[in-house]
Motif scaffolding. Structure first.
Motif: not given
Length: 588
Positions: A440-442, A455-459
């Motif tokens: 929910a918090d992304g 790299w990125n916060k994308m899982d």
């Protein structure tokens, strides 16, 4: 019978590979040569000392590794009976000046600040020549040396505690520290030094079946070889000579005719900076005598003919001949190692082919995945070729396929007489996360894309993939009568811009090529044959192909995101095409 000169002998043996049987007269000439060589190194020491008496006149303001050799060379001149400076009191104040400064610069824990701060391994490097100086001064009873010897002992023993207790950063540091402790123990025996050496040695000295140490660095292989010989000699552990023998065998096959070493598979800084076989001289010389190794003797003599030997090796040799009597024994008669060979080093996917003065280097990549960091081999240079003084330093292959940059082969295989390099890249697009992984918090996991580009916060690992693009590149290389035939095939996604980059040694001349706009030494060959010349030697290459002018961003995202460039000095020639791409080039 005419006795050939040393220079002529080496030119025949190592330059054109002629096998020569040594007559008794020639063998005697080599024994006579030992005395001539010793006179030469004494004169080189005299010359260096004359310079030191001038350069050491000002105050010493910084700790340098060279300071250890300066003191050692002064000590050697003072103790060598045939030196022009033998027992010359004018040298003593300069030795005292150096050691006073080092004692003052030494931390309370025994370390010095140079290379790194309060560094045990860097302190070990300076101890090698200082301990050699201590060894030869110990046998000299001149009262004028009392202060120098006292300060040397103070510095060395204090540094010994730093090495006995201190740590290291890299694999080779363990052996540098241990070698220094062995030298200190020889001067001032202490069981604690030996215990620490055995503690490091208990970790194991790794040397693979090809002869590579852990760092696969020619720069640090020279350091390790010398260190292991020192430990083995002083602690009576001849088993430590065995990895040195293996490594020196590998070094010879990595050597170009002019002494430069192939370092494309190194895990350290020398994968991009040239280094020469000069640094291995002590090791070949020592083991040639110790093992009665005739090939190592020939290689040592060959090294003596190389540019830079007098300035970078000979001027520091006298102290080692005085420190260890083995050096004064005559070398065995030289036996020429082969200058015609084909070697496949499977541990690092490296191929070396030599035919007299013509060499080929093929590199199939290692240390996957490609990560830009010290301690990993990541060079994109897959091919190099030399014919005498004409040098193709490297070839690279790059594309604009999703900014993945330079081709890095996923190994090398041999099919018949052909070496095959291959790389397959998949670049996907990513679908929405399945419901069970949504937050929910992304704030998703910071991770690397599955193709390794960013790299990125994308899982990324939990996302379905689609629209997967593929690029598959194969380069086949076959040596034919002194020339190499390279066949390029790049297929999969259509419309990808490809670039083949040649980098020839700077200072040569190119014939049949077109200079590209701009100040850089950039050229192309649109069709037909080109030629690169340097001195009396030349390399022909072609046919050319040039279908687009997109020559930027060759490094790809891994480098460009750090604003880096892998371009080197040299004369750069570019061939270009668009996938599906097929082209064959002959270089010879």
């Amino acid at each position: 019978m005419e006795i050939i000169s040393r220079k002529s002998f080496l030119q025949q043996c190592l330059g054109i590979g002629v096998a020569i049987g040594l007559s008794p007269l020639v063998a005697n000439a080599w024994h006579t040569r030992t005395d001539d060589f010793y006179r030469k190194l004494v004169l080189a020491n005299n010359k260096d000392v004359a310079k030191l008496l001038k350069t050491l006149a000002p105050e010493i303001t910084e700790v340098r590794r060279r300071s250890g050799y300066e003191l050692a060379n002064l000590a050697a001149a003072f103790c060598e009976p045939t030196s022009a400076y033998y027992q010359q009191e004018e040298l003593v104040p300069y030795m005292a000046k150096i050691i006073r400064f080092l004692v003052k610069a030494q931390h309370t824990d025994g370390t010095l600040d140079f290379g790194n701060l309060a560094s045990p391994p860097d302190t070990a490097f300076i101890l090698e020549p200082l301990c050699a100086a201590g060894t030869i001064l110990k046998a000299n009873n001149s009262a004028s040396l009392n202060e120098v010897k006292s300060l040397l002992k103070e510095f060395i023993v204090k540094a010994g505690e730093a090495l006995r207790l201190g740590g290291v950063h890299t694999p080779n540091h363990r052996w540098v520290v241990s070698a220094a402790l062995a030298k200190i123990n020889a001067l001032f025996p202490n069981p604690a030094y030996v215990k620490r050496i055995h503690e490091w040695l208990s970790e194991g000295v790794y040397c693979d079946k090809d002869g590579n140490y852990l760092e696969r660095s020619m720069n640090y292989s020279a350091v390790i070889d010398r260190s292991l010989i020192t430990i083995g000699r002083l602690l009576k552990m001849p088993s430590l000579f065995e990895p040195v023998r293996k490594n020196l065998g590998l070094v010879y096959y990595h050597a170009e005719p002019n002494g430069e070493l192939v370092t494309v598979d190194s895990r350290r800084q020398d994968q991009y900076a040239p280094i020469t076989i000069l640094y291995f001289y002590h090791d070949y010389y020592y083991l040639a005598i110790n093992d009665s190794n005739h090939e190592f003797a020939a290689i040592a003599r060959y090294i003596e003919t190389l540019n830079g030997f007098d300035e970078r090796v000979l001027n520091d040799l006298l102290v080692y001949f005085l420190e260890d009597p083995l050096y004064k024994k005559p070398l065995p008669a030289p036996k020429t190692p082969s200058v015609n060979f084909e070697k496949f080093f499977a541990e690092t996917n490296l191929v070396r082919i030599r035919s007299n003065n013509t060499t080929t280097t093929i590199f199939g990549g290692t240390d996957f995945p490609i990560i830009i960091a010290s301690g990993r081999a990541n060079s994109p240079n897959f091919f190099a070729f030399r014919k005498g003084e004409a040098i193709l330093k490297y070839m690279r292959f790059s594309t604009d396929f999703f900014n993945t940059g330079y081709f890095h082969s996923q190994g090398v295989t041999k099919a018949g007489n052909t070496y095959v390099l291959h790389q397959k890249i998949e670049a996907p697009y990513y679908q929405p996360l399945p419901a069970k992984f949504k937050r929910a918090d992304g704030n998703y996991k910071h991770s690397q894309s599955t193709d390794g580009r960013f790299w990125n916060k994308m899982d990324f690992e939990h996302r379905p993939q689609s629209n997967i693009n593929t690029l598959e590149t194969t380069i086949r290389i076959e040596e034919k009568n002194g020339a190499d035939e390279l066949t390029f095939s790049s297929k999969g996604t259509k419309g990808v811009h490809v670039v083949i980059e040649f980098c020839f040694k700077e200072g040569g001349s190119l014939t049949g090529l077109k200079k590209l706009d701009g100040p850089a030494e950039n050229y192309t060959l649109e069709s037909g044959q080109g030629e690169y010349s340097y001195g009396n030697d030349s390399i022909k290459f072609g046919p050319g192909v040039f279908t687009h002018t997109k020559l930027t961003g060759l490094e790809g995202e891994l480098y460009s995101s750090h604003f880096g460039s892998l371009r080197t000095e040299g004369m750069h020639v570019f061939f270009t095409g668009i996938t599906p791409f097929e082209h064959t080039i002959t270089i010879g």
